[in-house]
Design a protein around this motif. Structure first.
Motif, PDB file in Angstrom:
ATOM      1  N   VAL A  18     -29.702   1.292  11.089  1.00 23.15           N
ATOM      2  CA  VAL A  18     -29.276  -0.090  11.301  1.00 23.15           C
ATOM      3  C   VAL A  18     -28.185  -0.461  10.306  1.00 23.15           C
ATOM      4  O   VAL A  18     -27.274  -1.236  10.621  1.00 23.15           O
ATOM      5  CB  VAL A  18     -30.486  -1.047  11.184  1.00 23.15           C
ATOM      6  N   GLY A  55     -30.954 -11.963   6.406  1.00 19.58           N
ATOM      7  CA  GLY A  55     -31.783 -11.433   7.478  1.00 19.58           C
ATOM      8  C   GLY A  55     -32.584 -12.537   8.134  1.00 19.58           C
ATOM      9  O   GLY A  55     -32.299 -13.723   7.988  1.00 19.58           O
ATOM     10  N   TYR A 106     -40.728  -0.690   9.693  1.00 21.24           N
ATOM     11  CA  TYR A 106     -39.576  -1.587   9.655  1.00 21.24           C
ATOM     12  C   TYR A 106     -38.590  -1.253   8.537  1.00 21.24           C
ATOM     13  O   TYR A 106     -37.600  -1.979   8.361  1.00 21.24           O
ATOM     14  CB  TYR A 106     -40.031  -3.035   9.490  1.00 21.24           C
ATOM     15  N   ARG A 108     -35.552   0.626   6.561  1.00 22.20           N
ATOM     16  CA  ARG A 108     -34.281   1.207   6.993  1.00 22.20           C
ATOM     17  C   ARG A 108     -34.402   2.733   7.050  1.00 22.20           C
ATOM     18  O   ARG A 108     -35.175   3.354   6.312  1.00 22.20           O
ATOM     19  CB  ARG A 108     -33.140   0.760   6.090  1.00 22.20           C
ATOM     20  N   GLU A 363     -39.034  -5.654  15.283  1.00 19.53           N
ATOM     21  CA  GLU A 363     -37.986  -5.509  14.267  1.00 19.53           C
ATOM     22  C   GLU A 363     -37.005  -4.385  14.620  1.00 19.53           C
ATOM     23  O   GLU A 363     -37.406  -3.311  15.076  1.00 19.53           O
ATOM     24  CB  GLU A 363     -38.647  -5.250  12.905  1.00 19.53           C
ATOM     25  N   ASN A 365     -35.128  -2.195  13.034  1.00 16.82           N
ATOM     26  CA  ASN A 365     -35.140  -0.847  12.463  1.00 16.82           C
ATOM     27  C   ASN A 365     -36.040   0.082  13.262  1.00 16.82           C
ATOM     28  O   ASN A 365     -35.682   1.240  13.511  1.00 16.82           O
ATOM     29  CB  ASN A 365     -35.583  -0.894  10.999  1.00 16.82           C
ATOM     30  N   PRO A 388     -32.282  -7.804  10.846  1.00 22.35           N
ATOM     31  CA  PRO A 388     -33.512  -7.161  10.377  1.00 22.35           C
ATOM     32  C   PRO A 388     -34.376  -8.094   9.533  1.00 22.35           C
ATOM     33  O   PRO A 388     -33.940  -9.172   9.121  1.00 22.35           O
ATOM     34  CB  PRO A 388     -32.990  -5.990   9.540  1.00 22.35           C
ATOM     35  N   CYS A 389     -35.593  -7.660   9.277  1.00 25.80           N
ATOM     36  CA  CYS A 389     -36.489  -8.385   8.374  1.00 25.80           C
ATOM     37  C   CYS A 389     -35.841  -8.487   7.007  1.00 25.80           C
ATOM     38  O   CYS A 389     -35.483  -7.476   6.397  1.00 25.80           O
ATOM     39  CB  CYS A 389     -37.824  -7.655   8.279  1.00 25.80           C
ATOM     40  N   TYR A 393     -35.724  -5.256   4.268  1.00 27.25           N
ATOM     41  CA  TYR A 393     -34.383  -4.740   3.998  1.00 27.25           C
ATOM     42  C   TYR A 393     -34.041  -4.761   2.511  1.00 27.25           C
ATOM     43  O   TYR A 393     -33.014  -4.218   2.102  1.00 27.25           O
ATOM     44  CB  TYR A 393     -33.343  -5.537   4.803  1.00 27.25           C
TER      45      TYR A 393
END
Length: 443
Positions: A18, A55, A106, A108, A363, A365, A388-389, A393
């Motif tokens: 992501v 995010g 979730y 990365r 999510e 990712n 993303p969250c 992240y």
């Protein structure tokens, strides 16, 4: 008449990162959209600022006193992706079985690739239990997850959260003071909450989602309650209804509402508890008539999904299979084909034997990684905006390299420890969950 066999063209390779998608958007190489270009910079740029960071949760109000991360040494901030990757691998090789790295779904891609176990919060806490020989458990997730791992691991094991600023806005929506005040107000309305009635049922059984602080889990344990996950919430509610007239469910209103509705509880018997209003904003009569009292909390990732997105996916992809997380709003869950936990979503895709188009409401990712992992399917996120969250992240390979190399040097940084007075009742609540098994097994 001769026929020409149909040749399926292979899909182009999908990048599971992501971060690469976001960098392409910011550089102008992609026409996709992101909720904020701040996602393209290192999370250390936000460590000194209040808030959850860029995010999905960036608009949420963070509690005063929320954990903050100290400055990451410059060598990790300046290192290239390839250098960080090599340093993480070298540190893990040096540490061997002394360390186990856990990575949430979730996280990365640049972090997940180094995880010894990948899963949801409860799967990872159990994975920590399965490595009793490890001296350190590096939990690449968020704060409440690291706390749960500390509760379930051996006392001498160090649980490490690579970035202390990786909290959870949903978990923060129910703090212990608010929950204690709620309990007192319910007692004013419903009477002594610790005494069963003539049928042996308590007035209220507190149920907390795994996505809550250790302090909240401790509260639940002290008051005869239980913890649930997104995959066993129905079984836990059945356990609670066998012991109480009603349930106080926190912090996620949507998981509570979706689960109870599927069990046949009418919406009018599910009042919302807003901790900023007397009696949570309900009348005494509504609370007395309730079956499930829902806390006014939510996940900012899953609140982004909408029925309009589902309608658009169906219009553009006839036959699409829509699967969403039960933290999504009720109308989204109702409009989807299926709803389930992160692990259930993953297993549904893995089990599909024919090429299928999936629209996933969870999510980004995880969705991006699944799309890369199963190229025979077309898999995309319902939300077209890459967002993303915020807190997941915050875990960057730079932080992972730092905590691992610190362990190599003999130093434990960012250790998460739950105080004994909280740990004991919180563990009781978790053990109750483990004992509440659907069809003989916890999913």
């Amino acid at each position: 008449m001769s026929t020409t066999p149909l040749t399926l063209q292979p899909r182009p390779e999908i990048d599971p990162s992501v971060d690469h998608v976001i960098q392409a958007i910011v550089s102008g190489a992609s026409t996709d959209a992101t909720c904020t270009t701040d996602l393209a910079v290192g999370p250390w740029d936000f460590d000194t600022r209040p808030g959850y960071g860029p995010g999905s949760s960036m608009g949420d109000v963070i509690p005063t006193g929320a954990p903050r991360q100290g400055e990451l040494p410059r060598e990790y901030r300046d290192a290239s992706d390839d250098e960080l990757d090599a340093r993480i691998r070298a540190a893990k090789a040096t540490l061997g079985d002394r360390v186990v790295v856990l990575g949430h779904f979730y996280q990365r891609e640049e972090v997940v690739r180094h995880a010894d176990y990948v899963g949801d919060s409860f799967q990872l806490a159990n994975a920590a239990k399965d490595r009793p020989e490890a001296e350190a458990i590096v939990f690449c997730g968020v704060h409440f997850m690291a706390e749960t791992a500390d509760l379930l691991s051996r006392p001498e094991q160090a649980v490490i959260l690579p970035n202390l600023a990786a909290g959870c806005s949903m978990a923060d929506m129910a703090d212990i003071d608010q929950v204690e005040e709620c309990w007192e107000q319910l007692e004013d309305v419903l009477g002594d909450l610790e005494t069963p009635d003539a049928e042996g049922l308590l007035p209220v059984i507190p149920v907390t989602y795994m996505n809550s602080s250790a302090a909240i889990k401790g509260f639940v344990g002290r008051h005869g309650g239980i913890v649930c996950t997104s995959s066993n919430a129905r079984t836990v509610l059945e356990w609670a209804f066998a012991r109480g007239r009603r349930v106080l469910f926190f912090p996620d209103q949507h998981l509570g509402r979706n689960t109870a509705k599927a069990m046949g509880v009418p919406l009018e018997q599910m009042p919302m508890w807003n901790p900023r209003r007397p009696l949570g904003g309900s009348t005494a009569e509504q609370l007395e008539d309730s079956r499930v009292i829902l806390w006014h909390g939510f996940c900012s990732v899953h609140r982004r999904f909408s029925v309009d997105q589902i309608d658009k996916a169906r219009a553009e992809h006839p036959g699409v299979r829509v699967i969403v997380h039960p933290e999504c709003p009720m109308d989204v869950v109702d409009a989807a084909d299926e709803a389930g936990s992160t692990d259930i979503i993953r297993k549904a895709i893995a089990a599909a034997t024919e090429p299928t188009t999936f629209a996933i409401g969870t999510e980004i990712n995880l969705v991006q990684r699944l799309a890369a992992q199963y190229p025979q399917h077309e898999i995309f996120c319902l939300d077209p905006v890459v967002c993303p969250c915020s807190t997941m992240y915050r875990i960057h390979p730079g932080y992972l390299a730092w905590v691992l190399e610190s362990l190599v040097a003999g130093s434990v940084v960012n250790r998460i420890t739950v105080p004994a007075d909280v740990a004991e009742p919180a563990t009781v609540a978790l053990e109750r969950m483990l004992a509440a098994k659907p069809n003989g097994a916890v999913k």
